[in-house]
Design a protein around this motif. Structure first.
Motif, PDB file in Angstrom:
ATOM      1  N   GLY A  32      47.732  64.791  57.985  1.00 30.11           N
ATOM      2  CA  GLY A  32      47.882  63.356  58.198  1.00 30.11           C
ATOM      3  C   GLY A  32      47.063  62.874  59.373  1.00 30.11           C
ATOM      4  O   GLY A  32      46.498  63.659  60.134  1.00 30.11           O
ATOM      5  N   CYS A  33      47.009  61.539  59.541  1.00 32.76           N
ATOM      6  CA  CYS A  33      46.212  60.969  60.620  1.00 32.76           C
ATOM      7  C   CYS A  33      46.837  61.311  61.956  1.00 32.76           C
ATOM      8  O   CYS A  33      48.027  61.580  62.064  1.00 32.76           O
ATOM      9  N   ALA A  34      46.019  61.259  62.995  1.00 33.67           N
ATOM     10  CA  ALA A  34      46.498  61.591  64.324  1.00 33.67           C
ATOM     11  C   ALA A  34      47.456  60.519  64.830  1.00 33.67           C
ATOM     12  O   ALA A  34      47.394  59.372  64.414  1.00 33.67           O
ATOM     13  N   LYS A  35      48.311  60.893  65.741  1.00 30.75           N
ATOM     14  CA  LYS A  35      49.225  59.931  66.334  1.00 30.75           C
ATOM     15  C   LYS A  35      48.530  59.254  67.512  1.00 30.75           C
ATOM     16  O   LYS A  35      47.947  59.920  68.356  1.00 30.75           O
ATOM     17  N   PHE A  36      48.611  57.955  67.557  1.00 25.01           N
ATOM     18  CA  PHE A  36      47.937  57.183  68.579  1.00 25.01           C
ATOM     19  C   PHE A  36      48.953  56.448  69.438  1.00 25.01           C
ATOM     20  O   PHE A  36      50.102  56.265  69.047  1.00 25.01           O
ATOM     21  N   ARG A  37      48.481  55.964  70.562  1.00 22.49           N
ATOM     22  CA  ARG A  37      49.323  55.197  71.459  1.00 22.49           C
ATOM     23  C   ARG A  37      49.367  53.744  71.010  1.00 22.49           C
ATOM     24  O   ARG A  37      48.346  53.054  71.029  1.00 22.49           O
ATOM     25  N   GLY A  38      50.531  53.287  70.568  1.00 19.88           N
ATOM     26  CA  GLY A  38      50.701  51.871  70.263  1.00 19.88           C
ATOM     27  C   GLY A  38      50.032  51.458  68.978  1.00 19.88           C
ATOM     28  O   GLY A  38      48.879  51.779  68.746  1.00 19.88           O
ATOM     29  N   GLU A  66      43.426  51.384  70.034  1.00 21.44           N
ATOM     30  CA  GLU A  66      44.085  50.836  68.854  1.00 21.44           C
ATOM     31  C   GLU A  66      43.081  50.624  67.715  1.00 21.44           C
ATOM     32  O   GLU A  66      43.395  50.873  66.549  1.00 21.44           O
ATOM     33  N   ALA A  67      41.878  50.171  68.066  1.00 24.07           N
ATOM     34  CA  ALA A  67      40.856  50.006  67.034  1.00 24.07           C
ATOM     35  C   ALA A  67      40.436  51.353  66.472  1.00 24.07           C
ATOM     36  O   ALA A  67      40.136  51.477  65.280  1.00 24.07           O
ATOM     37  N   ALA A  68      40.420  52.408  67.313  1.00 25.21           N
ATOM     38  CA  ALA A  68      40.103  53.751  66.833  1.00 25.21           C
ATOM     39  C   ALA A  68      41.119  54.201  65.799  1.00 25.21           C
ATOM     40  O   ALA A  68      40.774  54.833  64.799  1.00 25.21           O
ATOM     41  N   GLU A  69      42.382  53.850  66.046  1.00 27.47           N
ATOM     42  CA  GLU A  69      43.415  54.207  65.073  1.00 27.47           C
ATOM     43  C   GLU A  69      43.145  53.537  63.728  1.00 27.47           C
ATOM     44  O   GLU A  69      43.259  54.158  62.674  1.00 27.47           O
ATOM     45  N   VAL A  70      42.783  52.260  63.775  1.00 29.36           N
ATOM     46  CA  VAL A  70      42.488  51.546  62.540  1.00 29.36           C
ATOM     47  C   VAL A  70      41.304  52.200  61.838  1.00 29.36           C
ATOM     48  O   VAL A  70      41.306  52.356  60.610  1.00 29.36           O
ATOM     49  N   CYS A  71      40.282  52.584  62.607  1.00 32.81           N
ATOM     50  CA  CYS A  71      39.104  53.232  62.008  1.00 32.81           C
ATOM     51  C   CYS A  71      39.494  54.514  61.284  1.00 32.81           C
ATOM     52  O   CYS A  71      39.065  54.765  60.157  1.00 32.81           O
ATOM     53  N   VAL A  72      40.326  55.331  61.930  1.00 30.89           N
ATOM     54  CA  VAL A  72      40.713  56.611  61.326  1.00 30.89           C
ATOM     55  C   VAL A  72      41.560  56.384  60.079  1.00 30.89           C
ATOM     56  O   VAL A  72      41.329  57.008  59.026  1.00 30.89           O
ATOM     57  N   LEU A  73      42.537  55.510  60.166  1.00 26.54           N
ATOM     58  CA  LEU A  73      43.397  55.254  59.014  1.00 26.54           C
ATOM     59  C   LEU A  73      42.597  54.698  57.836  1.00 26.54           C
ATOM     60  O   LEU A  73      42.799  55.095  56.682  1.00 26.54           O
ATOM     61  N   THR A  74      41.672  53.790  58.138  1.00 25.08           N
ATOM     62  CA  THR A  74      40.854  53.226  57.061  1.00 25.08           C
ATOM     63  C   THR A  74      39.891  54.272  56.517  1.00 25.08           C
ATOM     64  O   THR A  74      39.648  54.337  55.302  1.00 25.08           O
ATOM     65  N   ALA A 102      41.472  62.934  66.865  1.00 23.28           N
ATOM     66  CA  ALA A 102      41.526  63.620  65.572  1.00 23.28           C
ATOM     67  C   ALA A 102      40.513  64.750  65.571  1.00 23.28           C
ATOM     68  O   ALA A 102      39.643  64.833  66.439  1.00 23.28           O
ATOM     69  N   ASN A 103      40.640  65.639  64.587  1.00 26.70           N
ATOM     70  CA  ASN A 103      39.669  66.717  64.423  1.00 26.70           C
ATOM     71  C   ASN A 103      38.476  66.164  63.635  1.00 26.70           C
ATOM     72  O   ASN A 103      38.326  66.412  62.442  1.00 26.70           O
ATOM     73  N   TYR A 104      37.647  65.401  64.329  1.00 31.31           N
ATOM     74  CA  TYR A 104      36.558  64.700  63.658  1.00 31.31           C
ATOM     75  C   TYR A 104      35.568  65.652  63.013  1.00 31.31           C
ATOM     76  O   TYR A 104      35.071  65.396  61.906  1.00 31.31           O
TER      77      TYR A 104
END
Length: 254
Positions: A32-38, A66-74, A102-104
């Motif tokens: 699954g995707c990495a856990k992010f702050r907020g 937060e934008a990095a999280e969106v990038c990974v999830l998308t 994440a393990n990019y």
């Protein structure tokens, strides 16, 4: 003439007749995707270009965590949907913003491999191996990468390492069979294939590899061996008819 028969992986679930599925290849997926702050108030995701000749990292200011999280999830969603180029671009943007999220390398290695960018794929595979050198799925993917590049010696090396870590890794076993068959080591290829797909399909897989290499008479012999074990094996019957027709132009065509 070179043929392009598919290899088949015949699984035999307990109590069922053999079911045919396409064989081996890259590992099916990642965790699954990495856990992010907020996660509240996520910024809007920039639109991804549709047709890029090469995957590139957009020249934009680095986004927030937060934008990095969106990038990974998308990116994960796009990868699942087969939009590999866009997924790679998004993973690259997320890595710029938050390299530890994440393990990019693991994700990008497979994507660049699928996108036929071997130099980038190799660089990412090497980085992924530095992080998790005993990951059997990763070792299998590295072996399959070298198989696709035609480096059969390296392919065998990494696939055997995968099997050393996980002896019952079926994808690595099938990929090793393909590698050995491609190197002309049919007896060893049979030993690799047979525990996973059974003896008849093992001969059929070897025939498919030989046919792709233009080695028609050897492929015909392998098809005949498959059908001697299982006369109802449809892939071998179709392949044999096509190979025999091409070898004997005056003979009947299927």
């Amino acid at each position: 003439m070179k043929f392009h028969f598919n290899l088949f992986w015949l699984s035999r679930p307990r109590g069922l007749t053999a079911a045919i599925v396409v064989a081996a290849g890259l590992s099916a997926g990642f965790g699954g995707c990495a856990k992010f702050r907020g996660t509240a108030n996520k910024p809007a995701l920039p639109k991804v270009g549709a047709a890029l000749p090469e995957v590139t990292t957009p020249e934009l200011p680095l986004p927030s965590a937060e934008a990095a999280e969106v990038c990974v999830l998308t990116a994960e969603s796009m990868e699942t949907g087969g939009h590999w180029r866009e997924a790679a671009a998004l993973y690259e943007r997320a890595r710029q913003s938050d390299p530890a999220a994440a393990n990019y390398a693991r994700r990008l290695a497979v994507l660049y491999d699928r996108l036929d960018q071997p130099a980038r794929a190799k660089r990412e595979y090497e980085a992924a191996l530095a992080e998790t050198p005993r990951d059997a799925d990763l070792l299998n993917d590295v072996g399959f990468f070298y198989y696709r590049q035609g480096d059969l010696a390296q392919a065998e090396h990494w696939l055997r390492r995968a099997l050393a870590e996980q002896p019952r890794h079926e994808r690595a076993q099938v990929n090793l069979g393909m590698t050995l068959a491609g190197a002309g080591r049919s007896a060893e290829a049979f030993e690799a294939f047979a525990p996973v797909v059974g003896p008849a399909a093992a001969h059929s897989n070897i025939a498919a590899v030989l046919a792709r290499q233009g080695r028609q008479r050897e492929a015909i012999a392998a098809c005949q061996q498959a059908l001697a074990i299982d006369p109802g094996l449809e892939p071998s019957r179709v392949m044999l008819a096509s190979l025999s027709s091409d070898t004997n132009p005056n003979g009947p065509r299927p």
